[in-house]
Design a protein around this motif. Structure first.
Motif, PDB file in Angstrom:
ATOM      1  N   LEU A  73       7.376 -10.256 -10.448  1.00 24.31           N
ATOM      2  CA  LEU A  73       7.430  -9.632 -11.778  1.00 24.31           C
ATOM      3  C   LEU A  73       8.083 -10.585 -12.785  1.00 24.31           C
ATOM      4  CD1 LEU A  73       7.025  -7.111 -13.492  1.00 24.31           C
ATOM      5  CD2 LEU A  73       9.237  -6.280 -12.712  1.00 24.31           C
ATOM      6  N   ARG A 146       1.863   4.798   1.570  1.00 29.23           N
ATOM      7  CA  ARG A 146       1.826   3.765   0.529  1.00 29.23           C
ATOM      8  C   ARG A 146       0.483   3.046   0.414  1.00 29.23           C
ATOM      9  NH1 ARG A 146       6.492   3.708   3.087  1.00 29.23           N
ATOM     10  NH2 ARG A 146       8.318   4.292   1.855  1.00 29.23           N
ATOM     11  N   TRP A 150      -0.758  -0.294  -1.908  1.00 28.79           N
ATOM     12  CA  TRP A 150      -1.348  -1.508  -1.341  1.00 28.79           C
ATOM     13  C   TRP A 150      -2.636  -1.848  -2.097  1.00 28.79           C
ATOM     14  CZ3 TRP A 150      -0.223  -5.415   1.941  1.00 28.79           C
ATOM     15  CH2 TRP A 150      -1.286  -6.192   2.399  1.00 28.79           C
ATOM     16  N   LEU A 157      -3.523  -8.769  -7.111  1.00 29.74           N
ATOM     17  CA  LEU A 157      -3.764 -10.104  -6.561  1.00 29.74           C
ATOM     18  C   LEU A 157      -5.041 -10.699  -7.150  1.00 29.74           C
ATOM     19  CD1 LEU A 157      -2.977 -12.242  -4.387  1.00 29.74           C
ATOM     20  CD2 LEU A 157      -4.530 -11.054  -2.854  1.00 29.74           C
ATOM     21  N   THR A 243      11.201   2.375  -0.705  1.00 30.37           N
ATOM     22  CA  THR A 243      10.650   1.229   0.027  1.00 30.37           C
ATOM     23  C   THR A 243      10.730   1.482   1.535  1.00 30.37           C
ATOM     24  OG1 THR A 243      12.786   0.208  -0.342  1.00 30.37           O
ATOM     25  CG2 THR A 243      10.952  -0.616  -1.661  1.00 30.37           C
TER      26      THR A 243
HETATM   27  C1  HEM Z   1       1.868  -8.828 -10.134  1.00 37.77           C
HETATM   28  C2  HEM Z   1       2.023  -8.649  -8.853  1.00 37.77           C
HETATM   29  C3  HEM Z   1       3.025  -7.747  -8.188  1.00 37.77           C
HETATM   30  C4  HEM Z   1       4.238  -7.306  -8.629  1.00 37.77           C
HETATM   31  C5  HEM Z   1       4.924  -7.637  -9.958  1.00 37.77           C
HETATM   32  C6  HEM Z   1       4.793  -6.453  -7.593  1.00 37.77           C
HETATM   33  C7  HEM Z   1       6.035  -5.837  -7.654  1.00 37.77           C
HETATM   34  C8  HEM Z   1       6.584  -5.082  -6.638  1.00 37.77           C
HETATM   35  C9  HEM Z   1       7.967  -4.646  -6.562  1.00 37.77           C
HETATM   36  C10 HEM Z   1       9.060  -4.981  -7.594  1.00 37.77           C
HETATM   37  C11 HEM Z   1       8.113  -3.914  -5.435  1.00 37.77           C
HETATM   38  C12 HEM Z   1       9.416  -3.258  -4.879  1.00 37.77           C
HETATM   39  C13 HEM Z   1      10.299  -4.295  -4.201  1.00 37.77           C
HETATM   40  C14 HEM Z   1       9.639  -5.036  -3.063  1.00 37.77           C
HETATM   41  O1  HEM Z   1       9.264  -4.416  -2.058  1.00 37.77           O
HETATM   42  O2  HEM Z   1       9.473  -6.266  -3.207  1.00 37.77           O
HETATM   43  C15 HEM Z   1       6.814  -3.848  -4.792  1.00 37.77           C
HETATM   44  C16 HEM Z   1       6.528  -3.141  -3.642  1.00 37.77           C
HETATM   45  C17 HEM Z   1       5.294  -3.116  -2.999  1.00 37.77           C
HETATM   46  N1  HEM Z   1       4.212  -3.937  -3.279  1.00 37.77           N
HETATM   47 FE1  HEM Z   1       4.062  -5.147  -4.905  1.00 37.77          FE
HETATM   48  N2  HEM Z   1       3.904  -6.374  -6.551  1.00 37.77           N
HETATM   49  C18 HEM Z   1       2.810  -7.158  -6.864  1.00 37.77           C
HETATM   50  C19 HEM Z   1       1.710  -7.403  -6.044  1.00 37.77           C
HETATM   51  C20 HEM Z   1       1.484  -6.806  -4.817  1.00 37.77           C
HETATM   52  C21 HEM Z   1       0.405  -7.139  -3.902  1.00 37.77           C
HETATM   53  C22 HEM Z   1      -0.599  -8.279  -4.114  1.00 37.77           C
HETATM   54  C23 HEM Z   1       0.501  -6.277  -2.856  1.00 37.77           C
HETATM   55  C24 HEM Z   1      -0.372  -6.162  -1.620  1.00 37.77           C
HETATM   56  C25 HEM Z   1      -1.648  -6.346  -1.596  1.00 37.77           C
HETATM   57  C26 HEM Z   1       1.626  -5.393  -3.092  1.00 37.77           C
HETATM   58  C27 HEM Z   1       2.009  -4.341  -2.290  1.00 37.77           C
HETATM   59  C28 HEM Z   1       3.207  -3.664  -2.380  1.00 37.77           C
HETATM   60  C29 HEM Z   1       3.627  -2.584  -1.505  1.00 37.77           C
HETATM   61  C30 HEM Z   1       2.794  -1.958  -0.362  1.00 37.77           C
HETATM   62  C31 HEM Z   1       4.930  -2.244  -1.895  1.00 37.77           C
HETATM   63  C32 HEM Z   1       5.837  -1.179  -1.252  1.00 37.77           C
HETATM   64  C33 HEM Z   1       6.809  -1.944  -0.379  1.00 37.77           C
HETATM   65  C34 HEM Z   1       7.637  -1.052   0.507  1.00 37.77           C
HETATM   66  O3  HEM Z   1       7.415   0.151   0.548  1.00 37.77           O
HETATM   67  O4  HEM Z   1       8.523  -1.589   1.193  1.00 37.77           O
HETATM   68  N3  HEM Z   1       2.218  -5.760  -4.278  1.00 37.77           N
HETATM   69  N4  HEM Z   1       5.919  -4.588  -5.523  1.00 37.77           N
END
Ligand code: HEM
Length: 288
Positions: A73, A146, A150, A157, A243
């Protein structure tokens, strides 16, 4: 739960030494930040939202790998900010694009620095997004409940990589011109939609002025808007669902007999919580 009601910082409330008098104006000036926050909160309800966001539960075992999403982010924010400054000097025309970028790099104060941040930042963001995706995959965070987050992540992505692709053409030098032709042709080989996609991207028979304007509009308007909206949805779901605990904390090492004994004897335990994939069970691992 601690209240976020705006209060004046403690040092402003100190009784004051004997004989010390504060003028009305001074007291008012000191209280004005708290007043302003109160004014904003009454009209926006922002404190409630902030409280929910900042005081949400995180599972025990949360570690540095959980910062990769926030790091992505941050990289996106840097890209957006530096992009605004680049757009102030860039001209999206096949005859002037290269010149406008050379001017920015060589003559504008800090131009080379800002351009460098944007260029290297794009690679940093791609690396971080893959690392973040790897973390969520290996921690099993894509599983119920979740899956939707995803899917939103996968869209993020794709959009992020499209940002890189559309941005690459903008300097309109030899390298970006030929690389874009290769990229468009690769898209054209995709099943069913491939040829249509490459036509849409090329915006004409050859890569030229219309391609450049189209790439510029997609790069600086369409994609950032879509990415911001999707990040909003992504973070909303993160806050709503919490999370996932690390996989090594989810397995319950307690022998079955003891577990059954505890279940029978114990009164209501905190209960496994789907939001943290059970990491809050027995009131142990989950923490606020
Ligand atoms: C601009 C791109 C993205 C941003 C800014 C972003 C941001 C975030 C943030 C801040 C969190 C919470 C903290 C953490 O677990 O790191 C999160 C959780 C999550 N992200 Fe992303 N993310 C991005 C891309 C993606 C991508 C490409 C995927 C998978 C294909 C993804 C899947 C997830 C999932 C499944 C969670 C929940 C994690 C959990 O429950 O432990 N994210 N994301």
């Amino acid at each position: 739960m601690p209240s976020l009601k705006p209060r004046a910082p403690k040092f402003l409330n100190r009784p004051g030494k004997p004989g010390e008098q504060q003028s009305d104006a001074m007291t008012k000036a000191k209280e004005s930040p708290a007043d302003l926050l109160g004014w904003l909160d009454e009209r926006s309800g922002g404190a409630g939202f902030l409280t929910q966001m900042l005081y949400r539960k995180v599972p025990k075992g949360t570690n540095w790998y959980y910062t990769l999403g926030s790091a992505t982010l941050f990289a996106f924010t840097v890209q957006a900010l530096t992009g605004v400054f680049l757009a102030m000097y860039y001209t999206p025309s096949t005859t002037q694009a290269y010149g406008s970028i050379t001017h920015l790099t060589n003559e504008v104060w800090m131009g080379e620095f800002v351009r460098g941040m944007h260029k290297w930042g794009s690679s940093v963001m791609i690396i971080l997004i893959f690392l973040h995706m790897g973390r969520t995959f290996f921690f099993g965070a894509y599983k119920y409940p979740r899956e939707l987050n995803w899917v939103i992540g996968v869209l993020l992505l794709i959009l992020t990589m499209t940002m890189g692709f559309t941005g690459y053409l903008l300097p309109f030098d030899q390298r970006s011109y030929w690389a874009t032709i290769v990229g468009i042709n690769i898209n054209g080989t995709g099943p069913i939609v491939g040829p249509y996609l490459s036509d849409v991207l090329r915006a004409g028979a050859e890569v030229g002025p219309t391609t450049l304007s189209r790439f510029y509009a997609i790069h600086m308007l369409l994609l950032p808007g879509a990415i911001i909206a999707l990040i909003g949805a992504h973070l909303y779901l993160v806050v709503k669902l919490g999370t996932t605990a690390p996989p090594w904390l989810r397995a319950d090492p307690t022998p079955k007999s003891l577990r059954e004994h505890r279940i029978a004897a114990a009164a209501p335990v905190n209960g496994a919580d789907a939001r943290t994939n059970g990491a809050g069970a027995d009131g142990g691992p989950q923490r606020e």
